[in-house]
Write a protein that holds these residues in place. Structure first.
Motif, PDB file in Angstrom:
ATOM      1  N   LEU A   1       0.960  -1.266  -0.152  1.00 25.28           N
ATOM      2  CA  LEU A   1       0.120  -0.072   0.035  1.00 25.28           C
ATOM      3  C   LEU A   1       0.887   1.052   0.131  1.00 25.28           C
ATOM      4  O   LEU A   1       0.449   2.099  -0.771  1.00 25.28           O
ATOM      5  CB  LEU A   1      -0.973  -0.104   1.193  1.00 25.28           C
ATOM      6  N   LEU A   2       2.204   1.155   0.604  1.00 23.08           N
ATOM      7  CA  LEU A   2       2.903   2.265   0.777  1.00 23.08           C
ATOM      8  C   LEU A   2       3.683   2.705  -0.500  1.00 23.08           C
ATOM      9  O   LEU A   2       3.765   3.637  -1.076  1.00 23.08           O
ATOM     10  CB  LEU A   2       4.224   2.162   1.654  1.00 23.08           C
ATOM     11  N   LEU A   3       3.781   1.413  -1.253  1.00 19.00           N
ATOM     12  CA  LEU A   3       4.239   1.369  -2.933  1.00 19.00           C
ATOM     13  C   LEU A   3       3.190   2.139  -3.638  1.00 19.00           C
ATOM     14  O   LEU A   3       3.697   2.919  -4.419  1.00 19.00           O
ATOM     15  CB  LEU A   3       4.495  -0.065  -3.098  1.00 19.00           C
ATOM     16  N   ALA A   4       2.169   1.894  -3.473  1.00 13.02           N
ATOM     17  CA  ALA A   4       0.990   2.463  -4.081  1.00 13.02           C
ATOM     18  C   ALA A   4       0.499   3.869  -3.553  1.00 13.02           C
ATOM     19  O   ALA A   4      -0.318   4.268  -4.205  1.00 13.02           O
ATOM     20  CB  ALA A   4      -0.004   1.482  -4.544  1.00 13.02           C
TER      21      ALA A   4
ATOM     22  N   PRO B   1      -4.529   4.139  -1.455  1.00 13.35           N
ATOM     23  CA  PRO B   1      -3.663   3.479  -0.460  1.00 13.35           C
ATOM     24  C   PRO B   1      -2.973   4.036   0.603  1.00 13.35           C
ATOM     25  O   PRO B   1      -3.098   3.293   1.752  1.00 13.35           O
ATOM     26  CB  PRO B   1      -2.548   2.999  -1.540  1.00 13.35           C
ATOM     27  N   SER B   2      -2.801   5.324   0.439  1.00 14.54           N
ATOM     28  CA  SER B   2      -2.038   5.946   1.935  1.00 14.54           C
ATOM     29  C   SER B   2      -3.110   6.056   2.729  1.00 14.54           C
ATOM     30  O   SER B   2      -2.728   5.969   3.910  1.00 14.54           O
ATOM     31  CB  SER B   2      -1.339   7.216   1.383  1.00 14.54           C
ATOM     32  N   PHE B   3      -4.515   6.443   2.333  1.00 13.62           N
ATOM     33  CA  PHE B   3      -5.443   6.570   3.304  1.00 13.62           C
ATOM     34  C   PHE B   3      -5.728   5.280   4.145  1.00 13.62           C
ATOM     35  O   PHE B   3      -6.136   5.433   5.291  1.00 13.62           O
ATOM     36  CB  PHE B   3      -6.910   7.088   2.561  1.00 13.62           C
ATOM     37  N   LEU B   4      -5.626   4.068   3.253  1.00  7.42           N
ATOM     38  CA  LEU B   4      -5.781   3.044   3.892  1.00  7.42           C
ATOM     39  C   LEU B   4      -4.820   2.521   5.113  1.00  7.42           C
ATOM     40  O   LEU B   4      -5.112   1.964   6.159  1.00  7.42           O
ATOM     41  CB  LEU B   4      -5.764   1.722   2.976  1.00  7.42           C
TER      42      LEU B   4
ATOM     43  N   GLY C   1      -9.030   6.438   7.665  1.00  8.54           N
ATOM     44  CA  GLY C   1      -7.638   7.183   6.952  1.00  8.54           C
ATOM     45  C   GLY C   1      -8.216   8.543   6.596  1.00  8.54           C
ATOM     46  O   GLY C   1      -7.072   9.370   6.493  1.00  8.54           O
ATOM     47  N   VAL C   2      -9.252   8.941   5.986  1.00  7.36           N
ATOM     48  CA  VAL C   2      -9.429  10.163   5.640  1.00  7.36           C
ATOM     49  C   VAL C   2      -9.659  11.233   6.637  1.00  7.36           C
ATOM     50  O   VAL C   2      -9.063  12.378   6.711  1.00  7.36           O
ATOM     51  CB  VAL C   2     -10.931  10.124   4.796  1.00  7.36           C
ATOM     52  N   LYS C   3     -10.157  10.564   7.874  1.00  5.15           N
ATOM     53  CA  LYS C   3     -10.285  11.395   9.063  1.00  5.15           C
ATOM     54  C   LYS C   3      -8.821  11.646   9.505  1.00  5.15           C
ATOM     55  O   LYS C   3      -8.465  12.845  10.093  1.00  5.15           O
ATOM     56  CB  LYS C   3     -10.973  10.779  10.115  1.00  5.15           C
ATOM     57  N   ALA C   4      -7.847  10.911   9.567  1.00  2.00           N
ATOM     58  CA  ALA C   4      -6.633  11.178   9.977  1.00  2.00           C
ATOM     59  C   ALA C   4      -5.858  11.978   9.039  1.00  2.00           C
ATOM     60  O   ALA C   4      -5.021  12.753   9.483  1.00  2.00           O
ATOM     61  CB  ALA C   4      -5.695   9.533  10.059  1.00  2.00           C
TER      62      ALA C   4
END
Length: 240
Positions: free
Chosen positions: A25-28, A34-37, A69-72
């Protein structure tokens, strides 16, 4: 706490799968979702550890992960926005000072000097605000993870009371130390072209999760007592 955080993911039955998914996920992450996830997973780690559950979560309920993730991201973005605004203002003063200073006469020189000093002062202020934001952000994320309400991440009075506690400072420093060691490992891996950089993403995920666990354990000791809980305890307390 430090050793527990390092072993947090490693002791899990799904450690390999979790780290593999997190690294991918970090790669994408340039695709944003993916960063939100990943952020959502970190919020889940904070919530679990704060509630006394030391079993690392797995990647499931992806919709909930995305929402968290969006909240963060929203909380992190806001806390980083103010320093950027101050830096932008400093840049404006710096450019203005350069323009004024290029003029003829003592007035132009004095104006340029004053503008330059103001720009320098604003840069210092931006650095201080940035450090303060970096310090408070984990508490804000923990507050949101705990309640699910984004507004709790901006309850400045409550967060200030938490951030000034010694327990929080120790937890924050420990989390920073874990991230720093992870960054050193990533730097070593990056010596190997391409493959080392990719491997570093998995190390980054592992270290960040360990830091999130520390924040969760710290939140257990510093979290504010809700008004509802306090009222219930008061009502149940026998009269003397």
């Amino acid at each position: 706490m430090l050793s527990d955080s390092v072993n947090y993911l490693r002791d899990s039955e799904d450690a390999v799968v979790t780290v593999a998914i997190g690294g991918l996920l970090l790669l994408a992450s340039p695709l944003l979702i993916p960063s939100f996830l990943v952020l959502g997973y970190l919020m889940r780690v904070i919530r679990r550890t704060a509630d006394g559950d030391d079993e690392p979560p797995v990647f499931e309920a992806w919709g909930d992960l995305l929402v968290d993730g969006v909240k963060a991201f929203a909380v992190t973005f806001v806390y980083s926005l103010l320093p950027l605004a101050v830096l932008a203002l400093a840049a404006v003063f710096g450019i203005g000072a350069a323009v004024v200073g290029s003029g003829d006469g003592a007035g132009g020189l004095l104006g340029g000097l004053i503008g330059g000093l103001l720009a320098l002062l604003l840069v210092v202020v931006a650095l201080v605000v940035s450090l303060a934001g970096t310090y408070v952000t984990p508490a804000a994320l923990a507050a949101v993870a705990d309640s699910g309400r984004v507004g709790d991440g901006f309850a400045i009075g409550t967060l200030w009371g938490i951030a000034t506690k010694r327990t929080y400072a120790v937890g924050w420093l420990t989390a920073v130390a874990v991230v720093f060691v992870g960054a050193l490992a990533i730097g070593v891996l990056s010596i190997v072209p391409m493959l080392g950089t990719i491997a570093g993403l998995f190390v980054q995920f592992y270290a960040t999760v360990a830091a999130a666990a520390i924040i969760g354990w710290t939140w257990t000791d510093v979290r504010p007592v809700s008004t509802d809980t306090a009222e219930v305890e008061t009502a149940e307390r026998p009269a003397v």
